[in-house]
Design a protein around this motif. Structure first.
Motif, PDB file in Angstrom:
ATOM      1  N   GLY A  87      14.647  -0.572  -8.742  1.00  0.00           N
ATOM      2  CA  GLY A  87      13.973   0.357  -9.640  1.00  0.00           C
ATOM      3  C   GLY A  87      14.448   1.782  -9.475  1.00  0.00           C
ATOM      4  N   THR A  88      14.082   2.608 -10.461  1.00  0.00           N
ATOM      5  CA  THR A  88      14.536   4.007 -10.478  1.00  0.00           C
ATOM      6  C   THR A  88      13.408   4.998 -10.203  1.00  0.00           C
ATOM      7  OG1 THR A  88      14.150   4.092 -12.876  1.00  0.00           O
ATOM      8  CG2 THR A  88      16.370   3.476 -12.123  1.00  0.00           C
ATOM      9  N   GLY A  89      12.175   4.517 -10.068  1.00  0.00           N
ATOM     10  CA  GLY A  89      11.064   5.423  -9.793  1.00  0.00           C
ATOM     11  C   GLY A  89      10.561   6.150 -11.016  1.00  0.00           C
ATOM     12  N   ILE A  90      10.697   5.513 -12.199  1.00  0.00           N
ATOM     13  CA  ILE A  90      10.262   6.187 -13.416  1.00  0.00           C
ATOM     14  C   ILE A  90       9.115   5.455 -14.111  1.00  0.00           C
ATOM     15  CG2 ILE A  90      11.723   5.059 -15.168  1.00  0.00           C
ATOM     16  CD1 ILE A  90      12.451   7.881 -16.126  1.00  0.00           C
ATOM     17  N   GLY A  91       8.798   4.229 -13.660  1.00  0.00           N
ATOM     18  CA  GLY A  91       7.776   3.419 -14.323  1.00  0.00           C
ATOM     19  C   GLY A  91       6.403   4.065 -14.316  1.00  0.00           C
ATOM     20  N   GLY A  93       0.803  -1.216   0.000  1.00  0.00           N
ATOM     21  CA  GLY A  93       0.000   0.000   0.000  1.00  0.00           C
ATOM     22  C   GLY A  93       0.837   1.268   0.000  1.00  0.00           C
ATOM     23  N   ILE A  94       0.168   2.408  -0.030  1.00  0.00           N
ATOM     24  CA  ILE A  94       0.824   3.719  -0.145  1.00  0.00           C
ATOM     25  C   ILE A  94       0.214   4.657   0.878  1.00  0.00           C
ATOM     26  CG2 ILE A  94       1.354   5.640  -1.713  1.00  0.00           C
ATOM     27  CD1 ILE A  94       0.723   3.674  -4.029  1.00  0.00           C
ATOM     28  N   GLU A  95       1.056   5.416   1.532  1.00  0.00           N
ATOM     29  CA  GLU A  95       0.574   6.421   2.483  1.00  0.00           C
ATOM     30  C   GLU A  95      -0.229   7.498   1.736  1.00  0.00           C
ATOM     31  OE1 GLU A  95       0.729   6.552   5.679  1.00  0.00           O
ATOM     32  OE2 GLU A  95       2.032   4.811   6.052  1.00  0.00           O
ATOM     33  N   PRO A  96      -1.340   7.983   2.314  1.00  0.00           N
ATOM     34  CA  PRO A  96      -2.177   8.990   1.625  1.00  0.00           C
ATOM     35  C   PRO A  96      -1.401  10.212   1.172  1.00  0.00           C
ATOM     36  CG  PRO A  96      -3.306   8.139   3.558  1.00  0.00           C
ATOM     37  CD  PRO A  96      -1.913   7.572   3.599  1.00  0.00           C
ATOM     38  N   ARG A  97      -0.399  10.670   1.933  1.00  0.00           N
ATOM     39  CA  ARG A  97       0.329  11.892   1.568  1.00  0.00           C
ATOM     40  C   ARG A  97       1.165  11.710   0.307  1.00  0.00           C
ATOM     41  NH1 ARG A  97       3.196   9.663   5.861  1.00  0.00           N
ATOM     42  NH2 ARG A  97       5.460   9.368   5.540  1.00  0.00           N
ATOM     43  N   HIS A  98       1.381  10.449  -0.103  1.00  0.00           N
ATOM     44  CA  HIS A  98       2.210  10.200  -1.275  1.00  0.00           C
ATOM     45  C   HIS A  98       1.400   9.935  -2.546  1.00  0.00           C
ATOM     46  CE1 HIS A  98       5.647  10.221   1.279  1.00  0.00           C
ATOM     47  NE2 HIS A  98       5.395   9.054   1.865  1.00  0.00           N
ATOM     48  N   LEU A  99       0.074   9.892  -2.445  1.00  0.00           N
ATOM     49  CA  LEU A  99      -0.733   9.468  -3.584  1.00  0.00           C
ATOM     50  C   LEU A  99      -0.588  10.391  -4.789  1.00  0.00           C
ATOM     51  CD1 LEU A  99      -4.045   8.316  -1.823  1.00  0.00           C
ATOM     52  CD2 LEU A  99      -2.147   6.916  -2.670  1.00  0.00           C
ATOM     53  N   ASP A 100      -0.382  11.687  -4.561  1.00  0.00           N
ATOM     54  CA  ASP A 100      -0.260  12.645  -5.669  1.00  0.00           C
ATOM     55  C   ASP A 100       1.172  12.765  -6.180  1.00  0.00           C
ATOM     56  OD1 ASP A 100      -2.952  13.207  -5.533  1.00  0.00           O
ATOM     57  OD2 ASP A 100      -2.669  14.838  -4.084  1.00  0.00           O
ATOM     58  N   GLN A 101       2.122  12.091  -5.543  1.00  0.00           N
ATOM     59  CA  GLN A 101       3.530  12.261  -5.910  1.00  0.00           C
ATOM     60  C   GLN A 101       4.089  11.086  -6.707  1.00  0.00           C
ATOM     61  OE1 GLN A 101       5.604  12.772  -2.212  1.00  0.00           O
ATOM     62  NE2 GLN A 101       4.266  14.420  -1.501  1.00  0.00           N
ATOM     63  N   ILE A 102       3.430   9.948  -6.623  1.00  0.00           N
ATOM     64  CA  ILE A 102       4.064   8.741  -7.147  1.00  0.00           C
ATOM     65  C   ILE A 102       4.175   8.716  -8.663  1.00  0.00           C
ATOM     66  CG2 ILE A 102       3.376   7.372  -5.158  1.00  0.00           C
ATOM     67  CD1 ILE A 102       1.131   6.232  -6.854  1.00  0.00           C
ATOM     68  N   PHE A 103       3.447   9.600  -9.366  1.00  0.00           N
ATOM     69  CA  PHE A 103       3.523   9.613 -10.825  1.00  0.00           C
ATOM     70  C   PHE A 103       4.581  10.592 -11.331  1.00  0.00           C
ATOM     71  CE2 PHE A 103      -0.835   8.260  -9.818  1.00  0.00           C
ATOM     72  CZ  PHE A 103      -0.861   7.041 -10.477  1.00  0.00           C
ATOM     73  N   GLU A 104       5.337  11.207 -10.412  1.00  0.00           N
ATOM     74  CA  GLU A 104       6.396  12.122 -10.810  1.00  0.00           C
ATOM     75  C   GLU A 104       7.656  11.327 -11.173  1.00  0.00           C
ATOM     76  OE1 GLU A 104       7.019  14.889  -7.678  1.00  0.00           O
ATOM     77  OE2 GLU A 104       4.904  15.488  -7.558  1.00  0.00           O
ATOM     78  N   VAL A 105       8.451  11.920 -12.075  1.00  0.00           N
ATOM     79  CA  VAL A 105       9.676  11.258 -12.537  1.00  0.00           C
ATOM     80  C   VAL A 105      10.654  11.103 -11.363  1.00  0.00           C
ATOM     81  CG1 VAL A 105      11.606  11.355 -14.165  1.00  0.00           C
ATOM     82  CG2 VAL A 105       9.357  12.234 -14.822  1.00  0.00           C
ATOM     83  N   PHE A 106      11.262   9.921 -11.246  1.00  0.00           N
ATOM     84  CA  PHE A 106      12.276   9.590 -10.238  1.00  0.00           C
ATOM     85  C   PHE A 106      11.747   9.676  -8.805  1.00  0.00           C
ATOM     86  CE2 PHE A 106      15.019  11.595 -13.659  1.00  0.00           C
ATOM     87  CZ  PHE A 106      15.303  10.375 -14.263  1.00  0.00           C
ATOM     88  N   ARG A 107      10.421   9.643  -8.633  1.00  0.00           N
ATOM     89  CA  ARG A 107       9.871   9.707  -7.280  1.00  0.00           C
ATOM     90  C   ARG A 107       9.890   8.305  -6.663  1.00  0.00           C
ATOM     91  NH1 ARG A 107       9.191  13.332  -3.445  1.00  0.00           N
ATOM     92  NH2 ARG A 107       8.449  14.796  -5.052  1.00  0.00           N
ATOM     93  N   ARG A 108      10.661   8.131  -5.570  1.00  0.00           N
ATOM     94  CA  ARG A 108      10.743   6.863  -4.850  1.00  0.00           C
ATOM     95  C   ARG A 108      10.220   7.080  -3.432  1.00  0.00           C
ATOM     96  NH1 ARG A 108      13.791   2.749  -6.608  1.00  0.00           N
ATOM     97  NH2 ARG A 108      14.102   2.100  -4.450  1.00  0.00           N
ATOM     98  N   LEU A 109       9.438   6.091  -2.948  1.00  0.00           N
ATOM     99  CA  LEU A 109       8.874   6.193  -1.608  1.00  0.00           C
ATOM    100  C   LEU A 109       9.616   5.329  -0.597  1.00  0.00           C
ATOM    101  CD1 LEU A 109       5.064   6.031  -2.508  1.00  0.00           C
ATOM    102  CD2 LEU A 109       6.585   8.017  -2.473  1.00  0.00           C
TER     103      LEU A 109
END
Length: 507
Positions: free
Chosen positions: A464-468, A440-456
């Protein structure tokens, strides 16, 4: 004696002839002419009364005129009879009467006392005229006048010489002149210095019967300001059809004109900025593609030589030196993966294919084939519902399924990996879902995960590199869709993306 008898006989004949003539006049009148006594009982009823009220003379003679009195006017007839008994004559008394068929009509009454030879008042004659149409026309004219007077537009009447004959409040509001200021003046008083011949031209063309619709021009107000105006000018004709003047409806479009000009400037500026942004994006994508391609070989060389150094010096260096070399190898490999993903991200736009009918089930099966090693390693169970055929870039759709399912397998948690893919049609689009039961994903990260190189998560915990997901977002938006996620930490996530039922490629 004989001459006296003859004279009386002649006088009698004349009286009879006069009475017959008067009776003929009464009978042929279009007005209702009714005689009644002081109690309101009808004693005479002409054809005009029959035409207006619908009752025949045989029906009305001997009956009370109260039968004509409509509801809502109690005691009106009684009041009229009281005034008649005093000898008063009532002229042009407007009221309403009820016809035989129940319809109410407007009438104008003139009532006069009837006297006997001794001068005593014995009854009344009532002449009634149907003014229903006249009253309706008056009310329509009053209604029209009220509309004209309350209009926000200027409504101006003028003769063929341009002399102003009517001026409403809208004209006063727009131009600043009151009716007292302007009536009798020439309409050229409103002309601007740069258009001296325009109003005479309009007047000449109006004389031929021409009508102007939404004619845009400029006019000068009392205080000297210039306003933009939209005119509709029509000829005014007399009952014989001759053109005797003109009516003009004039709307102040100054603010609209300014808005149009501002909008044109904004659109032009937006177009220029869009072109600049498109050029910038194209150059950036080209740079990313070239740079990532050109960086592949140096990164590969660094990684290869570091590994060669690690093997060659394995027995000659201490553990700390070997650890450092391991860091260098790991960094070089991560750089290779990062460059490869960056190249993939740029190719999502630069190497996109045209849209064509694509069976989503086939695309999903191809993605699962690419993920076979991960699926077998984690013993993941991937299920699916029936999937539609959409208009899409097939290779990119495979990439979206592969990235979303790959993420679900990667972040699986401690439980067995289960992923389910489904789709349903809503409001002109297909909404796909990829459901998992992972971390799962923390609510505060839901709007960030589609950004380039964003890793949680930390670098070493998950590969992975956070770009998929950024690639998925770019692909879905190219298809004029949207992508989002719903998630509960510890219980899994559902990634949604939509595709129009009839997709068009976004340039």
């Amino acid at each position: 004696m004989s001459s006296s008898v003859g004279r009386r006989r002649t006088e009698h004949v004349d009286r009879v002839a006069l009475q017959s003539h008067r009776a003929a006049i009464v009978e042929s009148s279009d007005d209702a002419i009714i005689g009644h006594d002081l109690d309101g009982m009808v004693v005479s009823w002409n054809r005009g009364a029959e035409r207006i009220y619908g009752y025949g003379a045989r029906e009305m003679i001997g009956r009370s005129v109260l039968i004509l009195e409509p509801p809502g006017r109690p005691d009106e007839t009684a009041m009229i009879l009281r005034r008649i008994k005093t000898g008063e004559r009532i002229g042009a008394y407007e009221t309403r009467r009820r016809r035989k068929d129940g319809a109410l009509i407007d009438v104008s009454l003139t009532l006069s006392p009837i006297r006997d030879p001794d001068g005593r008042i014995v009854g009344a004659s009532a002449v009634g005229r149907d003014i229903t149409r006249v009253r309706a026309a008056q009310q329509a004219a009053m209604h029209l006048a009220a509309i004209v007077e309350s209009s926000e537009d200027a409504v101006i009447g003028k003769d063929l010489d341009g002399i102003i004959t009517s001026w409403n409040r809208g004209a006063e509001r727009i131009y600043g002149y009151s009716a007292r200021d302007i009536l009798g003046s020439s309409i050229t008083r409103l002309a601007t210095p740069d258009r001296p011949d325009e109003i005479p031209m309009i007047l000449e063309r109006l004389k031929t019967g021409e009508r102007f619709r939404s004619y845009e021009t400029r006019r000068r107000c009392k205080d000297g300001t210039i306003v933009d105006i939209s005119l509709t000018v029509s000829p005014i004709k007399d009952p014989e059809g001759r053109i005797v003047g003109a009516s003009a409806i004039e709307r102040d479009i100054t603010l609209a004109k300014r808005g149009e000009q501002a909008l044109r400037r904004a659109l032009e500026e937006l177009r220029e900025r869009t072109e600049q942004l498109a050029r910038s994006n194209t150059e950036l994508e080209r740079f990313a593609s070239v740079a990532s391609h050109d960086l592949q070989e140096p990164a590969r060389t660094v990684a290869s030589f570091c590994e060669l150094l690690q093997r060659r010096c394995e027995g000659q260096l201490d553990d700390k030196a070997l650890e450092w070399i391991g860091f260098a190898v790991d960094g070089a490999r991560r750089m290779q993966r990062l460059i490869a993903d960056l190249l993939e991200y740029s190719r999502a736009q630069t190497r996109a294919r045209s849209f064509e009918p694509t069976d989503c089930a086939v695309a999903l099966n191809e993605a699962l084939g690419n993920l076979r090693a991960s699926i077998e390693e984690t013993r993941a169970e991937v299920t699916q519902d029936a999937l539609p055929t959409v208009t899409a870039d097939a290779s990119q759709l495979v990439q979206v399924f592969q990235n979303l399912i790959g993420n679900a397998i990667k972040f699986h948690g401690d439980r067995p990996v289960r992923v389910h893919v489904s789709a349903e049609q809503r409001d002109g689009e297909w909404v796909f879902s990829v459901r998992d039961d992972g971390v799962g994903i923390e609510p505060r990260h839901l709007d960030q995960i589609f950004e380039v190189f964003r890793r949680l998560h930390p670098q070493g915990k998950y590969p992975g590199t956070g770009i998929g997901l950024a690639i998925c977002k770019r692909v879905v938006e190219r298809h004029r869709g949207r992508i989002w996620v719903e998630s509960t930490p510890g219980r899994g996530s559902v990634f949604y993306f939509s595709l129009p039922v009839q997709a068009e490629a976004r340039p």
